[in-house]
Write a protein that holds these residues in place. Structure first.
Motif, mmCIF file in Angstrom:
data_model
loop_
_atom_site.group_PDB
_atom_site.id
_atom_site.type_symbol
_atom_site.label_atom_id
_atom_site.label_comp_id
_atom_site.label_asym_id
_atom_site.label_seq_id
_atom_site.Cartn_x
_atom_site.Cartn_y
_atom_site.Cartn_z
ATOM 1 N N MET A 11 88.619 37.129 62.714
ATOM 2 C CA MET A 11 88.843 38.469 62.255
ATOM 3 C C MET A 11 90.163 38.975 62.791
ATOM 4 S SD MET A 11 85.932 41.140 62.846
ATOM 5 C CE MET A 11 84.956 41.717 61.766
ATOM 6 N N ASN A 12 90.784 39.641 61.939
ATOM 7 C CA ASN A 12 92.089 40.115 62.399
ATOM 8 C C ASN A 12 91.956 41.543 62.930
ATOM 9 O OD1 ASN A 12 92.123 41.830 60.251
ATOM 10 N ND2 ASN A 12 93.387 40.544 58.978
ATOM 11 N N ASP A 13 93.050 42.004 63.414
ATOM 12 C CA ASP A 13 93.048 43.331 64.052
ATOM 13 C C ASP A 13 92.733 44.432 63.060
ATOM 14 O OD1 ASP A 13 93.628 42.330 66.500
ATOM 15 O OD2 ASP A 13 95.792 42.659 66.333
ATOM 16 N N LYS A 14 93.198 44.252 61.877
ATOM 17 C CA LYS A 14 93.001 45.273 60.860
ATOM 18 C C LYS A 14 91.520 45.355 60.502
ATOM 19 C CE LYS A 14 95.489 47.049 57.058
ATOM 20 N NZ LYS A 14 96.417 46.964 56.067
ATOM 21 N N GLN A 15 90.898 44.244 60.327
ATOM 22 C CA GLN A 15 89.481 44.219 59.980
ATOM 23 C C GLN A 15 88.648 44.767 61.146
ATOM 24 O OE1 GLN A 15 89.019 40.097 59.123
ATOM 25 N NE2 GLN A 15 89.166 40.414 56.908
ATOM 26 N N GLU A 16 89.102 44.387 62.284
ATOM 27 C CA GLU A 16 88.385 44.858 63.462
ATOM 28 C C GLU A 16 88.531 46.378 63.604
ATOM 29 O OE1 GLU A 16 88.417 44.008 68.124
ATOM 30 O OE2 GLU A 16 88.874 42.270 66.883
ATOM 31 N N LEU A 17 89.688 46.865 63.301
ATOM 32 C CA LEU A 17 89.937 48.302 63.342
ATOM 33 C C LEU A 17 89.077 49.018 62.301
ATOM 34 C CD1 LEU A 17 91.602 50.545 64.663
ATOM 35 C CD2 LEU A 17 93.337 50.153 62.925
ATOM 36 N N GLU A 18 88.999 48.420 61.100
ATOM 37 C CA GLU A 18 88.175 48.996 60.036
ATOM 38 C C GLU A 18 86.713 49.021 60.464
ATOM 39 O OE1 GLU A 18 88.790 50.492 57.054
ATOM 40 O OE2 GLU A 18 90.855 50.448 57.749
ATOM 41 N N LYS A 19 86.260 47.939 61.060
ATOM 42 C CA LYS A 19 84.873 47.854 61.516
ATOM 43 C C LYS A 19 84.620 48.895 62.596
ATOM 44 C CE LYS A 19 81.422 44.658 63.085
ATOM 45 N NZ LYS A 19 80.896 44.736 64.339
ATOM 46 N N LEU A 20 85.557 49.074 63.492
ATOM 47 C CA LEU A 20 85.411 50.069 64.550
ATOM 48 C C LEU A 20 85.400 51.487 63.978
ATOM 49 C CD1 LEU A 20 87.700 48.646 67.370
ATOM 50 C CD2 LEU A 20 85.229 48.842 67.407
ATOM 51 N N LYS A 21 86.212 51.702 62.938
ATOM 52 C CA LYS A 21 86.236 53.016 62.284
ATOM 53 C C LYS A 21 84.888 53.290 61.628
ATOM 54 C CE LYS A 21 91.131 53.682 61.289
ATOM 55 N NZ LYS A 21 92.139 53.832 60.261
ATOM 56 N N LYS A 22 84.344 52.249 60.955
ATOM 57 C CA LYS A 22 83.036 52.389 60.315
ATOM 58 C C LYS A 22 81.960 52.671 61.369
ATOM 59 C CE LYS A 22 82.946 49.630 56.142
ATOM 60 N NZ LYS A 22 82.421 48.438 55.532
ATOM 61 N N ASP A 23 82.038 51.897 62.442
ATOM 62 C CA ASP A 23 81.069 52.078 63.531
ATOM 63 C C ASP A 23 81.192 53.486 64.130
ATOM 64 O OD1 ASP A 23 80.101 49.534 63.192
ATOM 65 O OD2 ASP A 23 81.225 48.677 64.900
ATOM 66 N N LEU A 24 82.430 53.936 64.281
ATOM 67 C CA LEU A 24 82.695 55.268 64.819
ATOM 68 C C LEU A 24 82.126 56.343 63.891
ATOM 69 C CD1 LEU A 24 84.013 56.937 67.065
ATOM 70 C CD2 LEU A 24 86.121 56.888 65.740
ATOM 71 N N THR A 25 82.352 56.174 62.571
ATOM 72 C CA THR A 25 81.833 57.123 61.592
ATOM 73 C C THR A 25 80.310 57.122 61.631
ATOM 74 O OG1 THR A 25 83.754 56.702 60.183
ATOM 75 C CG2 THR A 25 81.900 57.782 59.160
ATOM 76 N N SER A 26 79.757 55.925 61.721
ATOM 77 C CA SER A 26 78.304 55.790 61.786
ATOM 78 C C SER A 26 77.766 56.458 63.061
ATOM 79 C CB SER A 26 77.925 54.311 61.746
ATOM 80 O OG SER A 26 76.555 54.147 61.927
ATOM 81 N N LEU A 27 78.449 56.237 64.162
ATOM 82 C CA LEU A 27 78.035 56.854 65.431
ATOM 83 C C LEU A 27 78.165 58.376 65.380
ATOM 84 C CD1 LEU A 27 79.505 54.401 68.093
ATOM 85 C CD2 LEU A 27 77.103 54.824 67.597
ATOM 86 N N LYS A 28 79.261 58.848 64.761
ATOM 87 C CA LYS A 28 79.431 60.309 64.610
ATOM 88 C C LYS A 28 78.296 60.885 63.786
ATOM 89 C CE LYS A 28 84.434 60.825 65.105
ATOM 90 N NZ LYS A 28 85.666 61.192 64.422
#
Length: 178
Positions: A1-18
């Motif tokens: 996984m690249n950084d961009k995908q990882e960033l997207e996944k973290l953003k999704k996780d962050l949105t989900s957590l919010k």
């Protein structure tokens, strides 16, 4: 996984957590309101309990007072009946001339008077007193120069109180100035 995908996944996780935090926050707020409502209900129930307790205490006190009043005047009917015999004895004392009979009747009269007084019976003073509708029953009126207006001229029948309650009104003749 690249950084961009990882960033997207973290953003999704962050949105989900919010979103989860928002839901949990709303749940907490709902639970806080429910707790507040329950606390208010407990306080209302406690206040109602205190009022009921005070009402019950007042009821007990009132009942005790009524019972004491009942006991205090329980003999009233009996005493009212005895009064007539007492007055008959008094009249016999004043009418008869036989010394022995008079002495015997005087002893009975004195005993009966002591019994009645012991139970709380008192004669109502009338002659010379100011007419009082709470104690006297006016049977006659007349203008009399020897008495003030509204004064009792003559006692026609005795009156009595039992423990300060009038149980028989004094029958009187009252002075009325013209």
């Amino acid at each position: 996984m690249n950084d961009k995908q990882e960033l997207e996944k973290l953003k999704k996780d962050l949105t989900s957590l919010k979103s989860d935090i928002q839901e949990k926050s709303e749940d907490i707020q709902g639970k806080d309101e429910e707790i507040q409502n329950l606390e208010n209900k407990v306080e209302d129930n406690h206040s109602q309990l205190l009022r009921l307790h005070a009402d019950f205490d007042n009821y007990k006190k009132r009942s005790e007072k009524e019972f004491k009043e009942y006991v205090k005047y329980a003999n009233e009917d009996l005493i009212v009946k005895i009064i007539d015999a007492y007055e008959d004895l008094e009249r016999a004392l004043n009418a008869d001339k036989s010394h022995d009979l008079k002495e015997g009747v005087e002893m009975i009269h004195k005993k009966l008077k002591n019994i009645l007084e012991g139970e709380g019976l008192c004669e109502i003073e009338a002659t010379g007193e100011k007419f009082d509708t709470d104690k006297h029953d006016a049977l006659m009126v007349e203008d009399n120069k020897d008495f003030e207006d509204n004064a009792v001229i003559e006692e026609l029948g005795k009156g009595y109180t039992l423990n300060s309650k009038v149980i028989k009104y004094a029958k009187v003749k009252v002075c009325k100035k013209k």
